[in-house]
Scaffold this active site. Sequence first.
Site, PDB file in Angstrom:
ATOM      1  N   ARG A 118       0.945  -1.365   0.049  1.00  0.00           N
ATOM      2  CA  ARG A 118       0.042  -0.046  -0.118  1.00  0.00           C
ATOM      3  C   ARG A 118       0.930   1.313  -0.041  1.00  0.00           C
ATOM      4  O   ARG A 118       0.501   2.368  -0.541  1.00  0.00           O
ATOM      5  CB  ARG A 118      -1.129   0.048   1.140  1.00  0.00           C
ATOM      6  CG  ARG A 118      -1.913  -0.997   1.079  1.00  0.00           C
ATOM      7  CD  ARG A 118      -2.869  -1.054   2.267  1.00  0.00           C
ATOM      8  NE  ARG A 118      -3.680   0.098   2.468  1.00  0.00           N
ATOM      9  CZ  ARG A 118      -4.375   0.396   3.529  1.00  0.00           C
ATOM     10  NH1 ARG A 118      -4.357  -0.377   4.522  1.00  0.00           N
ATOM     11  NH2 ARG A 118      -5.061   1.517   3.611  1.00  0.00           N
ATOM     12  N   ASP A 165      -3.574   7.777   4.344  1.00  0.00           N
ATOM     13  CA  ASP A 165      -2.766   7.901   3.337  1.00  0.00           C
ATOM     14  C   ASP A 165      -1.975   9.306   3.220  1.00  0.00           C
ATOM     15  O   ASP A 165      -1.254   9.311   2.436  1.00  0.00           O
ATOM     16  CB  ASP A 165      -3.578   7.762   1.951  1.00  0.00           C
ATOM     17  CG  ASP A 165      -4.765   8.725   1.612  1.00  0.00           C
ATOM     18  OD1 ASP A 165      -4.644   9.951   2.681  1.00  0.00           O
ATOM     19  OD2 ASP A 165      -5.715   8.376   1.064  1.00  0.00           O
ATOM     20  N   HIS A 221      -7.917   7.069  11.957  1.00  0.00           N
ATOM     21  CA  HIS A 221      -7.670   5.566  11.657  1.00  0.00           C
ATOM     22  C   HIS A 221      -6.061   5.710  11.565  1.00  0.00           C
ATOM     23  O   HIS A 221      -5.437   4.659  11.085  1.00  0.00           O
ATOM     24  CB  HIS A 221      -8.235   4.871  10.598  1.00  0.00           C
ATOM     25  CG  HIS A 221      -9.887   4.527  10.702  1.00  0.00           C
ATOM     26  ND1 HIS A 221     -10.576   4.383   9.852  1.00  0.00           N
ATOM     27  CD2 HIS A 221     -10.472   4.570  12.056  1.00  0.00           C
ATOM     28  CE1 HIS A 221     -11.722   4.328  10.283  1.00  0.00           C
ATOM     29  NE2 HIS A 221     -11.925   4.364  11.566  1.00  0.00           N
ATOM     30  N   CYS A 274       6.678   0.610  17.885  1.00  0.00           N
ATOM     31  CA  CYS A 274       7.193  -0.826  18.516  1.00  0.00           C
ATOM     32  C   CYS A 274       6.148  -1.203  19.593  1.00  0.00           C
ATOM     33  O   CYS A 274       5.651  -0.579  20.236  1.00  0.00           O
ATOM     34  CB  CYS A 274       8.389  -0.521  19.195  1.00  0.00           C
ATOM     35  SG  CYS A 274       8.942  -1.997  20.405  1.00  0.00           S
ATOM     36  N   GLY A 331     -16.808  10.647   0.189  1.00  0.00           N
ATOM     37  CA  GLY A 331     -16.349   9.554  -0.217  1.00  0.00           C
ATOM     38  C   GLY A 331     -16.211   8.430   0.957  1.00  0.00           C
ATOM     39  O   GLY A 331     -15.259   7.783   0.855  1.00  0.00           O
ATOM     40  N   SER A 373     -18.592   5.378   3.019  1.00  0.00           N
ATOM     41  CA  SER A 373     -19.845   4.426   2.921  1.00  0.00           C
ATOM     42  C   SER A 373     -20.292   4.751   4.378  1.00  0.00           C
ATOM     43  O   SER A 373     -21.450   4.309   4.550  1.00  0.00           O
ATOM     44  CB  SER A 373     -19.332   3.013   2.789  1.00  0.00           C
ATOM     45  OG  SER A 373     -18.525   2.691   3.854  1.00  0.00           O
ATOM     46  N   ASN A 375     -20.823  11.929  -2.983  1.00  0.00           N
ATOM     47  CA  ASN A 375     -20.501  10.510  -3.093  1.00  0.00           C
ATOM     48  C   ASN A 375     -20.906  10.254  -4.610  1.00  0.00           C
ATOM     49  O   ASN A 375     -21.887  10.550  -4.984  1.00  0.00           O
ATOM     50  CB  ASN A 375     -21.434   9.545  -2.031  1.00  0.00           C
ATOM     51  CG  ASN A 375     -20.377   8.301  -1.744  1.00  0.00           C
ATOM     52  OD1 ASN A 375     -20.403   7.531  -2.846  1.00  0.00           O
ATOM     53  ND2 ASN A 375     -20.101   7.926  -0.603  1.00  0.00           N
TER      54      ASN A 375
END
Length: 247
Positions: free
Chosen positions: A70, A104, A119, A127, A187, A189, A213
């Site tokens: 990713r 991102d 998130h 660590c 964008g 859900s 959306n």
Amino acid sequence: MKDSREHILKKLLDAESVVYFTGAGISAESGISTFRGAGGIWNKLKPEELASFDAFLRNPDLVWEWYQYRRTVLKDAKPNAAHIAIAESEKSFPNVDVVTQNVDNLHRRAGSTSVYELHGNIERNFCIKCHTYYNQPDLPFENKAPKCECGGLIRPDVVWFGEYLPQEVFEASEQAARNCDVMFVIGTSAVVYPAAGIPSMAIRHGAYLIEINIEPTDITYSVNASLMGKAGEVLPGLLNEIKPPKK
Ligand code: OAD
């Protein structure tokens, strides 16, 4: 669309405080796959094998391989017109916050200055034993999950299924939701809680909600305005109409 465009523009012109609540769909036009819907990651891969702490302990090398993949995709990705329009809208509204479910980093790269990452962020790692933080470029991956000097496994600083959201970030996001005049829901859900509860909190506190959306979602019925289309086309078009800058 529910409210007229004229009404939406009036709400924007009157807004002092705007929150953009974003999900994977805002980065779709940067070439990053969404999780659900057509081409969604979770249609092909199982979250329980790649995005949980148990999965990481079971097979850290596999989970690292997935995150490295990713990161490779992200390295070539650029903020798109929607990320840029959001960052530029800091010139149009006195207060702008971005509350994102994305890891991102594209909002920051576009220039947004107040970004709450519910998130986590894929470019950070820590660590699991001593909690030392590591930035991505310092951690080359050679098919083995990297280890800290203390011997602990290093994991990406993202929120996995079954984990709590970072408390300070969540509280700051809730506060932004309570205080905003307008919230864009872009964008997403809007099915993954507790993050998906943020728009409802804004509604309860009187904010005006605008969803962007490509298809209807769980939140569509409760927003004031629903604009169907790609974020990178719809959002800049709308925000351009309220330029020149108010401040
Ligand atoms: P989803 O993949 O669930 O939803 C993406 C949404 O974006 C869908 O509603 C699409 O219709 C919409 N969409 C796709 N392309 C678009 C475009 N160009 N313009 C506007 N909308 C578009 O993504 P999220 O709601 O962000 O969690 O998913 C929430 C969480 O589920 C993620 O943060 C991740 C995932 O599992 C964790 O990793 C903890």
